[in-house]
Design an enzyme around this catalytic site. Structure first.
Site, short mmCIF file in Angstrom:
data_model
loop_
_atom_site.label_atom_id
_atom_site.label_comp_id
_atom_site.label_asym_id
_atom_site.label_seq_id
_atom_site.Cartn_x
_atom_site.Cartn_y
_atom_site.Cartn_z
N TYR A 19 0.79 -1.31 0.03
CA TYR A 19 0.01 0.00 -0.03
C TYR A 19 0.94 1.30 0.02
CZ TYR A 19 -3.63 -3.00 1.33
OH TYR A 19 -4.89 -4.06 1.38
N TYR A 68 -5.27 -0.60 9.48
CA TYR A 68 -5.77 -0.31 8.30
C TYR A 68 -6.76 0.99 8.35
CZ TYR A 68 -3.77 -4.40 6.41
OH TYR A 68 -2.64 -5.41 6.29
N ASP A 95 -6.06 11.67 2.39
CA ASP A 95 -6.42 11.64 1.08
C ASP A 95 -7.78 12.15 0.65
OD1 ASP A 95 -6.95 9.09 1.94
OD2 ASP A 95 -7.78 8.54 -0.15
N ASN A 116 -13.58 6.36 4.95
CA ASN A 116 -13.76 5.60 6.11
C ASN A 116 -12.76 5.76 7.59
OD1 ASN A 116 -15.89 4.01 5.18
ND2 ASN A 116 -14.56 2.80 3.96
#
Length: 196
Positions: A19, A68, A95, A116
């Site tokens: 990632y 996460y 972001d 989220n």
């Protein structure tokens, strides 16, 4: 609107090498560069569910949750409670799909825009009233493509624009560190000349 200087800067992202270069990890990249600027190193702190750095001279903690994105708030809430850091003293860097690459938005409170990481952070802080620095990554144009889009690296041209935005954000750090949020907001929210 809060005028308190930040005591905690959180970069949002996903852990793991796969990632590292993705659009979703823009917050991590800001935190890593801020740590370099402040001359501090991250260490893994399992009790805070993430990588933590203490910039004592600047009076600020840096945090990159390793839970996460969808569970980012667990790390933010745990560290903030432990050090008695109020939500208004927290800056979350993340972001943002609804802003083009190369643009930034600094704001206090407001909606979560379907992000989220912000949703979970707000749930754990029991408020939306904290600072956010939104790093534009652009939108794929199709809602169904969003997950795939944020979990991929930006195209080279876009990444160049995102890196320039991170440079501008770091240049404004002294204003933020002093709690001069209005001046920082005016500077960061202006569209860069290259994009006008």
């Amino acid at each position: 609107m809060s005028a308190a200087a930040p005591r905690l800067v959180v970069g949002l992202g996903n852990p793991g090498a796969e990632y590292t270069e993705t659009r979703h990890n823009a917050g991590f990249r800001f935190c890593e560069r801020l740590a370099d600027k402040l001359g501090v190193r991250f260490s893994h702190e399992s009790r805070f569910h993430g990588f933590v750095a203490n910039a004592r001279d600047a009076g600020v903690w840096l945090l990159m949750p390793q839970t996460y994105m969808n569970r980012s708030g667990q790390a933010v809430g745990t560290l903030a409670r432990f050090y008695r850091i109020a939500p208004a003293e927290i800056l979350v860097v993340h972001d943002e799909l609804d802003i083009p690459p190369g643009q930034l938005r600094l704001k206090f409170g407001g909606g979560l825009g379907g992000h989220n990481g912000l949703k979970d952070t707000s749930a754990h802080l029991a408020t939306n009233d904290y600072w956010r620095l939104r790093i534009g990554i652009g939108h794929p144009g199709d809602r169904n493509e969003v997950v795939n889009y944020v979990l991929k690296p930006a195209r080279r041209e876009e990444q160049g624009q995102i890196d320039e935005a991170l440079d501008r954000a770091l240049a404004a750090w002294p204003l933020i560190a002093r709690g001069e949020w209005n001046a920082a907001t005016t500077r960061l929210n202006a569209r860069p000349a290259a994009l006008k």
